[in-house]
Design an enzyme around this catalytic site. Sequence first.
Site, PDB file in Angstrom:
ATOM      1  N   GLU A 181      -3.852 -15.882  -2.985  1.00 40.65           N
ATOM      2  CA  GLU A 181      -2.649 -14.570  -3.942  1.00 40.65           C
ATOM      3  C   GLU A 181      -1.149 -16.017  -4.534  1.00 40.65           C
ATOM      4  O   GLU A 181      -0.800 -16.563  -4.554  1.00 40.65           O
ATOM      5  CB  GLU A 181      -1.910 -13.832  -2.507  1.00 40.65           C
ATOM      6  CG  GLU A 181      -0.637 -13.530  -2.920  1.00 40.65           C
ATOM      7  CD  GLU A 181      -0.959 -12.409  -4.298  1.00 40.65           C
ATOM      8  OE1 GLU A 181      -0.756 -12.222  -5.144  1.00 40.65           O
ATOM      9  OE2 GLU A 181      -1.684 -11.386  -3.440  1.00 40.65           O
ATOM     10  N   TYR A 214      -6.989 -12.342  -4.094  1.00 37.15           N
ATOM     11  CA  TYR A 214      -5.730 -11.547  -4.249  1.00 37.15           C
ATOM     12  C   TYR A 214      -5.248 -10.485  -2.471  1.00 37.15           C
ATOM     13  O   TYR A 214      -5.114  -9.517  -2.266  1.00 37.15           O
ATOM     14  CB  TYR A 214      -6.131  -9.836  -4.626  1.00 37.15           C
ATOM     15  CG  TYR A 214      -7.617 -10.197  -6.149  1.00 37.15           C
ATOM     16  CD1 TYR A 214      -6.905 -10.508  -7.247  1.00 37.15           C
ATOM     17  CD2 TYR A 214      -8.278 -10.270  -5.698  1.00 37.15           C
ATOM     18  CE1 TYR A 214      -7.826 -10.721  -7.965  1.00 37.15           C
ATOM     19  CE2 TYR A 214      -9.393 -10.230  -6.641  1.00 37.15           C
ATOM     20  CZ  TYR A 214      -9.230 -10.638  -7.538  1.00 37.15           C
ATOM     21  OH  TYR A 214     -10.527 -10.683  -8.695  1.00 37.15           O
ATOM     22  N   GLU A 256      -9.986   5.507  -3.706  1.00 37.91           N
ATOM     23  CA  GLU A 256     -10.159   4.406  -3.111  1.00 37.91           C
ATOM     24  C   GLU A 256     -11.134   4.038  -2.904  1.00 37.91           C
ATOM     25  O   GLU A 256     -11.593   5.214  -2.544  1.00 37.91           O
ATOM     26  CB  GLU A 256      -8.645   4.345  -2.422  1.00 37.91           C
ATOM     27  CG  GLU A 256      -8.650   2.966  -2.477  1.00 37.91           C
ATOM     28  CD  GLU A 256      -7.393   2.073  -3.173  1.00 37.91           C
ATOM     29  OE1 GLU A 256      -7.105   0.770  -2.047  1.00 37.91           O
ATOM     30  OE2 GLU A 256      -7.073   2.305  -3.377  1.00 37.91           O
ATOM     31  N   ASN A 292      -2.608  -7.921   3.496  1.00 40.52           N
ATOM     32  CA  ASN A 292      -2.231  -6.492   4.771  1.00 40.52           C
ATOM     33  C   ASN A 292      -3.540  -7.141   5.266  1.00 40.52           C
ATOM     34  O   ASN A 292      -4.015  -6.426   6.629  1.00 40.52           O
ATOM     35  CB  ASN A 292      -2.443  -5.680   3.744  1.00 40.52           C
ATOM     36  CG  ASN A 292      -2.568  -4.494   4.168  1.00 40.52           C
ATOM     37  OD1 ASN A 292      -1.896  -3.524   4.899  1.00 40.52           O
ATOM     38  ND2 ASN A 292      -3.350  -3.931   3.953  1.00 40.52           N
ATOM     39  N   CYS A 349      -9.550   0.237  -5.886  1.00 37.56           N
ATOM     40  CA  CYS A 349      -8.839   1.259  -6.802  1.00 37.56           C
ATOM     41  C   CYS A 349      -9.345   2.178  -7.882  1.00 37.56           C
ATOM     42  O   CYS A 349      -9.147   2.802  -8.734  1.00 37.56           O
ATOM     43  CB  CYS A 349      -7.535   0.833  -6.801  1.00 37.56           C
ATOM     44  SG  CYS A 349      -6.691   0.000  -8.214  1.00 37.56           S
ATOM     45  N   ASP A 409     -10.335  -6.944  -2.949  1.00 34.67           N
ATOM     46  CA  ASP A 409      -8.610  -6.032  -3.678  1.00 34.67           C
ATOM     47  C   ASP A 409      -8.789  -6.201  -4.922  1.00 34.67           C
ATOM     48  O   ASP A 409      -7.600  -6.170  -4.556  1.00 34.67           O
ATOM     49  CB  ASP A 409      -8.405  -5.574  -2.386  1.00 34.67           C
ATOM     50  CG  ASP A 409      -7.857  -4.743  -2.371  1.00 34.67           C
ATOM     51  OD1 ASP A 409      -8.002  -4.078  -3.458  1.00 34.67           O
ATOM     52  OD2 ASP A 409      -6.729  -4.325  -1.505  1.00 34.67           O
ATOM     53  N   GLN A 433       0.671  -1.256  -0.529  1.00 31.24           N
ATOM     54  CA  GLN A 433       0.548  -0.124   0.202  1.00 31.24           C
ATOM     55  C   GLN A 433       0.966   1.012  -0.123  1.00 31.24           C
ATOM     56  O   GLN A 433       1.859   1.619   1.100  1.00 31.24           O
ATOM     57  CB  GLN A 433      -0.842   0.217   1.330  1.00 31.24           C
ATOM     58  CG  GLN A 433      -2.050  -0.848   0.743  1.00 31.24           C
ATOM     59  CD  GLN A 433      -3.056  -0.880   0.485  1.00 31.24           C
ATOM     60  OE1 GLN A 433      -3.454   0.159  -0.026  1.00 31.24           O
ATOM     61  NE2 GLN A 433      -3.722  -1.971  -0.064  1.00 31.24           N
TER      62      GLN A 433
END
EC number: 2.1.1.-
Length: 366
Positions: free
Chosen positions: A239, A218, A358, A223, A324, A299, A190
Site C-alpha cells: 500500500e 493496493y 463492482e 480490508n 470497481c 483491487d 469501502q
Amino acid sequence: MTPEHLPTEQYEAQLAEKVARLQSMMAPFSDLVPEVFRSPVSHYRMRAEFRLWHDGDDLYHIMFDQQTKSRIRVDTFPAASQLINTLMKAMIAGVRDNHALRHKLFQMDYLTTLSNQAVVSLLYHKKLDEEWREAATALRDALRAQGLNVHLIGRATKTKIELDQDYIDERLPVAGKEMIYRQVENSFTQPNAAMNIQMLEWALEVTKDSKGDLLELYCGNGNFSLALARNFNRVLATEIAKPSVAAAQYNIAANHIDNVQIIRMAAEEFTLAMNGVREFNRLQGIDLKGYQCETIFVDPPRSGLDSETEKMVQAYPRILYISCNPETLCKNLETLSQTHTVSRLALFDQFPYTHHMECGVLLTAR
C-alpha cells in the site's frame, strides 16, 4: 433518483440490468452466470460528502445535479446510514446559529460505521483559531450528550484540527468471526458496509482450499488481507498511502493476526522488486524469495492494472481480482485470459441505482 428519494421499487429491475450488462461484457472471456450479491435498498452508504449553502439565516446541505449542475437542497439522504441522517440534522442545528462554526464553512464530510461510530469533518475557507476549537468542542460534547459517538475535525488550507482523533473502528461479522477495521478520515474505506461483508465472505469462499501464500497489491487498511489471512500460510501486502498503512498495522494487532506483512510501496515499484530489476531500502529484512505466493489479490483503482502489473500477475497460478470498473477489468482480461481462465464471477451491487458496478473474478492458470 434524487438525493432525497430512492426508487426502491426499481431495485430489482436495476439489478437485473447490471447482471445482464456484466454477463454481456464478460462474454468474450467466460460463459459463467454471475453470482449476484444484493445491497440493502436504503441506508447502505457509510460515508457522504455535502457542500453547505448559506441562504440568509438558513443553512443546509446541498448536492449538485450531475447533468444540469444545479444545486439540490438535501435535508435527508436515504442512501446514507441512519447515523449520517441523524447527524445531518444535529450538525445543522448545532452550527446554524454559531458564528465561529458557521462562518466560511463550505463542506461537511461524514464517515460512519455499523458499530455506530462517526467522524464529521468541517471544511472552511478561513483560518481556524482557538475560538473555533472551543465552539467545536462544545458542539461535540452536546452531540455526545444526545448519545452520538462522534468525533469532529476542522479542516482549512494546510490545517487539520482533531479534537481527539481522526479515526473510527468498524466491527464487521465475516464468516463467523468479528473483524476490527480502523478507518481514518479522508482515507479510502469501502462505502457500502453490508456489501463489503459479502465481498469478504465471497473472497474467503473462493480461496478456501488455498495452498502457499497470498500477495495483495493496493491493500488499503488491510480490508481483504486480514480477512483472507485465515486461508493462507502468510500474506504479503503493499500500500502506498501512509495513513492506510498505519491503519493496516493497527488492524493486524487488533485482530491478533500474525501472518500478515504490510510494505509501503506502489504496486509498480513492487513489480520491479519482485522481478529483481531494483532494490528498495524499504524491503530490507524482508525475504521476498521466501514467500511462496500462489495466489495474488488485486483491487486496483478505476484505471485497472497497468501493463507491467498485468505481466507480473500472470506469473501466479491464481489471480483474485476485485474491480470497481468492469470496463478496465475487461481490458485487463484481454491480456490475462491468454494465460488464465475465469473460474468464478460475482457481481456486488455496491452502488445501487447508479450505472456503477463492482465485480469479482477468480482466474486460474490454464
